[in-house]
Enzyme design. Sequence first.
Site, PDB file in Angstrom:
ATOM      1  CB  CYS A  74      -0.897   0.003   0.980  1.00  0.00           C
ATOM      2  SG  CYS A  74      -2.447  -1.047   1.088  1.00  0.00           S
ATOM      3  CG  ASP A 126     -10.200  -6.662  23.040  1.00  0.00           C
ATOM      4  OD1 ASP A 126      -9.741  -7.645  23.695  1.00  0.00           O
ATOM      5  OD2 ASP A 126      -9.682  -5.472  23.394  1.00  0.00           O
TER       6      ASP A 126
END
Length: 172
Positions: A74, A126
């Site tokens: 990227c 999470d």
Amino acid sequence: MADETGTRHDTSMADVSAKPITYRLALASGKITVGETAFQHLKNRSLPKGDALALAEFAGIQAAKQTPSLIPLCHPISLNRVSIHTRLDADSSAVDVYCTAEIDAKTGVEMEALCGLNIALLTIWDLTKPINAALEIGDVKLLYKSGGKQGEWVHPDGLSNAAQEILDSHHK
């Protein structure tokens, strides 16, 4: 670099030097199913580790900005704006998450939108797992991109009302 057959494989970033600078926008979406009890905690912002939706928004933005350090080919870019949008879906005890990324550049921002989306989803995971470990992330996809040589692209399944509303708020 050659493989065991002697075939040469070259790896390089895409050459964007000849591309014009254009406004580019990408929208990605996904869903995390959390179960009824965890959903109520998300909705009431009463999870043991804190407000998962607010933290997911910050984590997603931070991740989008870090995309070039996470995905090797990227381009390092200077984003104009990244935003994370969460929508509670009581019928399926899930959270729909959207990430937009915008830039004026020679390269697109699809990977930044997808990276931000995935980290936002994982942050919800999470913070929700103490209530319910049986979580599920799904429906991750690029919904929309614009700018560059190909112009505007919309996922073949189309856009939901929520996705269209988000896009409408981001177009220049």
